[in-house]
Design a protein around this motif. Structure first.
Motif, PDB file in Angstrom:
ATOM      1  N   GLN A   1       2.148   1.952  -3.513  1.00 34.72           N
ATOM      2  CA  GLN A   1       1.082   2.772  -4.374  1.00 34.72           C
ATOM      3  C   GLN A   1       0.868   3.858  -4.137  1.00 34.72           C
ATOM      4  OE1 GLN A   1      -0.012   0.973  -6.979  1.00 34.72           O
ATOM      5  NE2 GLN A   1       0.808  -1.088  -6.140  1.00 34.72           N
ATOM      6  N   ARG A   2       0.813   4.346  -2.819  1.00 35.34           N
ATOM      7  CA  ARG A   2       0.577   5.654  -2.104  1.00 35.34           C
ATOM      8  C   ARG A   2       1.713   6.503  -2.711  1.00 35.34           C
ATOM      9  NH1 ARG A   2      -1.012   3.448   2.687  1.00 35.34           N
ATOM     10  NH2 ARG A   2       1.102   4.000   3.504  1.00 35.34           N
ATOM     11  N   TRP A   3       3.139   6.105  -2.632  1.00 28.57           N
ATOM     12  CA  TRP A   3       4.096   6.722  -3.101  1.00 28.57           C
ATOM     13  C   TRP A   3       4.250   7.137  -4.724  1.00 28.57           C
ATOM     14  CZ3 TRP A   3       8.362   6.822  -6.422  1.00 28.57           C
ATOM     15  CH2 TRP A   3       9.364   7.602  -6.217  1.00 28.57           C
TER      16      TRP A   3
ATOM     17  N   GLY B   1       3.701   1.041  -8.576  1.00 29.93           N
ATOM     18  CA  GLY B   1       3.728   1.016  -7.164  1.00 29.93           C
ATOM     19  C   GLY B   1       4.068  -0.262  -6.359  1.00 29.93           C
TER      20      GLY B   1
ATOM     21  N   ALA C   1       0.788  -1.306   0.083  1.00 29.43           N
ATOM     22  CA  ALA C   1      -0.125  -0.064   0.125  1.00 29.43           C
ATOM     23  C   ALA C   1       0.846   1.162  -0.175  1.00 29.43           C
ATOM     24  CB  ALA C   1      -0.985   0.064   1.231  1.00 29.43           C
ATOM     25  N   HIS C   2       2.059   1.160   0.861  1.00 30.24           N
ATOM     26  CA  HIS C   2       2.951   2.440   0.695  1.00 30.24           C
ATOM     27  C   HIS C   2       3.386   2.832  -0.660  1.00 30.24           C
ATOM     28  CE1 HIS C   2       6.547   4.402   3.083  1.00 30.24           C
ATOM     29  NE2 HIS C   2       5.796   5.239   2.318  1.00 30.24           N
TER      30      HIS C   2
ATOM     31  N   ALA D   1       1.353   7.514  -6.327  1.00 31.30           N
ATOM     32  CA  ALA D   1       0.500   8.515  -6.530  1.00 31.30           C
ATOM     33  C   ALA D   1       0.935   9.801  -6.180  1.00 31.30           C
ATOM     34  CB  ALA D   1      -0.655   7.968  -5.513  1.00 31.30           C
ATOM     35  N   ARG D   2       1.818   9.798  -5.051  1.00 27.60           N
ATOM     36  CA  ARG D   2       2.311  11.425  -4.585  1.00 27.60           C
ATOM     37  C   ARG D   2       3.448  11.774  -5.861  1.00 27.60           C
ATOM     38  NH1 ARG D   2       2.263   9.101   0.462  1.00 27.60           N
ATOM     39  NH2 ARG D   2       4.799   8.913   0.273  1.00 27.60           N
TER      40      ARG D   2
END
Length: 268
Positions: free
Chosen positions: A15-17, A230, A12-13, A19-20
Motif C-alpha cells: 500500500q505504501r509503494w 496495493g 502494508a509495504h 501511494a509513492r
C-alpha cells in the motif's frame, strides 16, 4: 508469529509503494472500479428480477394457498440473492485480476524492477496470459466453493458454528485471497498453481498475515477497489520473500548481466 507479522508488513509495504507511485495506483484502480460497477449492476438486476425468476422456476407452487406460496417463494428468492452475493464476494478478486491482468502485471513488474533481482517477463502473448489466468482462477474458485459448502454446513453445529466456523472461514478466505493475488508475480516467475499452493502452505503464517486483513477489509463496500493496486504490489513483495533471486555478476565486456537465478525450495 514472525511469518504472520511479515505477511502484514508485506501488505502494508504494498500500500505504501503504490501511494509513492501514483501512476501505478491509477493504473490498478481502473480494473477494480470497472469490475465493481459491473458486479453492482448485476446484483441490482438480480434483486429486481429474483422474484420473477423464482416464480418461473416453481410453477408447481402456483396453486398453493396463502401464506405458504409467499413464504416458500420468498425463502427461495432470499437464497437466490444470497447465493449471488456470495458468488460476487468469492469471485471479485479473481475477475478483477483477469480484467486487469496487463495492468497488474505492469504493477508487479515495476515493483520487481524497483527492488532489483527479479526475473524477466515471460514474454507470452496476451491471449495466452489471459487464458492461463482464467484457468488458474477457475481452479482456485472451485477449491473455494468446496470449502464454502463445508463451512456452510458446519455453521449449523451449535456453538461451534457460531464461534469456530467464522474464524476458520476468514482464515480460508485470507489464504485463497493471498493465493489469487500472488498469481500475478508467480506467473511472472512461471510457477504453476500446484507449486504456488505448496509454497503458501509451507509458509501458512505468511499467507494468513497477508490475506486475512484483506478479507476483513473487503467486507466493506468499495474498500476492495481502493486496496487492489496495493494488494498486488504487496503480493509481489510476498512472492519475493518466498522466492528470493540472486543476480550474477557483469559480463567480460563490462556490461552488467541480468542472469537471475531462483533460489527456492518447494515443500512437499
Amino acid at each position: 508469529m514472525r511469518d504472520l507479522a511479515a505477511g502484514i508488513r508485506h501488505l502494508a509495504h504494498g500500500q505504501r509503494w503504490v501511494a509513492r507511485n501514483g501512476g501505478a495506483y491509477g493504473i490498478g484502480l481502473l480494473p477494480a472500479l470497472i469490475t465493481f460497477v459491473g458486479y453492482v449492476a448485476a446484483l441490482v438486476a438480480l434483486a429486481f428480477w429474483a422474484g420473477d425468476l423464482t416464480a418461473w422456476a416453481t410453477p408447481f407452487a402456483d396453486g398453493w394457498g396463502s401464506p405458504w406460496q409467499g413464504l416458500f417463494r420468498g425463502l427461495l428468492t432470499a437464497v437466490l440473492f444470497g447465493g449471488g452475493l456470495l458468488l460476487a464476494v468469492l469471485s471479485f478478486t479473481a475477475v478483477t485480476l483477469l480484467v486487469g491482468d496487463p495492468f497488474y502485471e505492469a504493477i508487479s513488474g515495476r515493483v520487481d524492477e524497483s527492488e532489483g533481482g527479479a526475473p524477466p517477463a515471460p514474454g507470452l502473448p496476451l491471449w495466452r496470459e489471459l487464458f492461463r489466468s482464467a484457468r488458474d482462477s477457475l481452479r482456485v474458485l472451485l477449491r473455494v466453493a468446496a470449502f464454502a459448502v463445508v463451512l456452510f454446513a458446519a455453521g449449523f453445529i451449535p456453538v461451534i458454528g457460531q464461534t469456530v466456523v467464522p474464524v476458520v472461514g476468514f482464515a480460508v478466505s485470507g489464504f485463497f485471497l493471498a493465493l489469487e493475488l500472488t498469481g500475478v508475480p508467480f506467473q511472472r516467475r512461471s510457477v504453476p498453481l500446484r507449486d504456488r499452493l505448496r509454497l503458501l502452505r509451507g509458509r501458512m503464517g505468511l499467507a494468513l498475515g497477508f490475506g486475512v486483513p484483506l478479507a476483513l477489509a473487503f467486507l466493506v463496500p468499495l474498500v476492495a477497489v481502493f486496496l487492489m493496486p496495493g494488494a498486488v504490489a504487496g503480493a509481489t513483495f510476498l512472492v519475493r520473500d518466498l522466492m528470493p533471486y540472486e543476480e550474477s555478476g557483469a559480463g567480460d565486456d563490462g556490461d552488467e548481466g541480468q542472469d537471475a537465478t531462483p533460489s527456492v525450495s518447494v515443500p512437499e
